[in-house]
Design a protein around this motif. Sequence first.
Motif, mmCIF file in Angstrom:
data_model
loop_
_atom_site.group_PDB
_atom_site.id
_atom_site.type_symbol
_atom_site.label_atom_id
_atom_site.label_comp_id
_atom_site.label_asym_id
_atom_site.label_seq_id
_atom_site.Cartn_x
_atom_site.Cartn_y
_atom_site.Cartn_z
ATOM 1 N N UNK A 155 57.714 148.020 92.840
ATOM 2 C CA UNK A 155 57.222 148.153 91.589
ATOM 3 C C UNK A 155 58.144 147.465 90.544
ATOM 4 N N UNK A 156 59.443 147.374 90.680
ATOM 5 C CA UNK A 156 60.484 146.705 89.852
ATOM 6 C C UNK A 156 60.103 145.334 89.982
ATOM 7 N N UNK A 157 59.573 144.791 90.929
ATOM 8 C CA UNK A 157 59.534 143.281 90.934
ATOM 9 C C UNK A 157 57.938 142.985 90.228
ATOM 10 N N UNK A 191 56.417 144.994 88.020
ATOM 11 C CA UNK A 191 56.498 145.226 86.602
ATOM 12 C C UNK A 191 57.280 144.009 86.181
ATOM 13 N N UNK A 192 58.405 143.451 86.613
ATOM 14 C CA UNK A 192 59.036 142.195 86.406
ATOM 15 C C UNK A 192 58.008 141.218 86.052
ATOM 16 N N UNK A 222 61.135 138.214 93.848
ATOM 17 C CA UNK A 222 61.495 137.337 92.799
ATOM 18 C C UNK A 222 60.992 136.127 93.058
#
Lengths: 421, 171
Positions: B58-60, B62-63, B144
């Motif tokens: 989710x971090x990526x 959301x990023x 990324x």
Amino acid sequence: MSLIAYSSIIFLALLGAPIFAVMASLALVAFYFSGIELSAVAVEIFRLASAPTILTIPLFTFAGYVLAESKAPVRLLRLSQAAVGWMPGGVAIVCLFICAFFTAFTGASGVTIIAVGGLLYPMLVKEGYSEKFSLGLVTTCGSLGLLFPPSLPIILYGIIAKVDIDQLFLAGLVPGFILMLILGLYSMYQSRGIARKKHTFSLTELKSSLWESRFELPIPVFVLGGIYGGFVTATEASALSAFYVLIANCFFTRDLSLSKDLPRIIVESLTLVGAILLILCCAMGLTNYLVDEEVPMKILAAMQTFITSKLLFLLVLNVFLLIVGCLMDIFSAIIVVVPLILPIAEQFGVNPLHLAIVFLTNLEIGYITPPVGINLFISSFRFNKPVLELYRASVPFLFLLIIALLIITYIPWLTLFWFNS
Amino acid sequence: MKKLILAFDGVLESLSKWGLVSSFFVILALSVSSIVLRWLGQSPGWLDPLVRYLVFICAFLGGSLATSRGVHIRVDLFTKLVEASDSKALHWIQRNLVALFCLVTTVVLTKASWDFFLVEKEFGAPSFLHIHSSNLVAIIPLGIGLIALRFFNQLILGLYTGESREPDRVQ
């Protein structure tokens, strides 16, 4: 060569490059010039996945966003008015309570001003408070509540500083109430001499508003009672809160639609979470590099030549953090600054829990510190007022919060008495 | 070219959005199940790590959305000054310079994390649910890489058409 690289990155940061890219590039450059494999940066990023409390960040943020998007602000406003609206300064005190509640859940103060400020500001003006006071109060209250559980900055601080989050939640309670008390007293003082509407206390209205807020009121009990009653961990409390607000707002109060509103709220809240976690990922490489290079110890050695006591250290720390708070976003500041000051503060004998609360209080004040305190810009946008007007309106509140900060800084007992006993 | 980039970016946007929504529901369901199972005296060891890796994904995602919406956390003092100056040229230079910097950084980071993935593939071991650790590490280059693609689209749109996806407000 390395100097040119670092200077270019800092220039780009000032030009508006995202903090995560700045952190990542600084780490990559630092590793490159130290002859370390660049894949070491990825190894550091991967460490985030093993942080046990990482789950609390998306779940509590989601719960806060759901609450802000529902009709909970209106219901809680009615309840607070019924409970304390009759007191001198009652409406302003309502503002303090509501904002503290929402900021504790949303963490990002922008949400509080956007969601609740629009209800509170006209109410204060209608009540007879000056526009300057009303603007200043709503802007200041936008970050009030950051010291209360389950605030996102507290959780983030706990992850970065490796301090127990349950203890941090407790440590912030009294300092949080001190901030509210000082602002409450000022609000009561301001209410003198204005032609306020007379509000009478009505038990019927209180009962009715209590019943209307029956789905929101148990949430703090879930979080605090659950954690300190030993029923759930902080991570589990976040899961239960998120699940509860989802069920309550989609099925009981029916404020939100499961198919229309929920995906939008998930996307909005997790976009913020993604932005924060990316910084956290990318900063891990950089901060570990700085710690490996003993940068905090070098700063400490330099500081020890002119700072000889804990009291002086705390004073310098406050000035430094106030500057950081008005220049940097709270999340970036926690991720970047905490690993650097933690070992230094330890050398000066500052308790890690006390340091956490002093740190967060400073950054809370930074939200309203001119020239770039973020609340000032959000309020300017939300209420369509020039930023300069917001600067003027926030000055008395800034002064009061600094007094509260000094009390919190120099009476560590207020933060630590839970643990001493 | 513009249509192609916009369509490609639209696909990435939808992927990120729906990936995020579905991951979140799985996270919530698993976290609540984990509590209930613990109360019942059963606690499968794979639940916690699975949830944590979903948050990591989710971090990526959301990023990626933060990139397309222009809501990454940044020091925006100078951005505000540039915007206030009303100079289109200055704004164009600032925006594209930042996008180029982010693209270069994310591409280098993708390569660095790919190298980590290759090492893990050779020396790693099976983790929870018999998932090989290299598969978990693969989240980083993929995540990324996705963000790098968003910056690439932003840069191309910015350079050749002077446009970018209209940022939505998050806060």
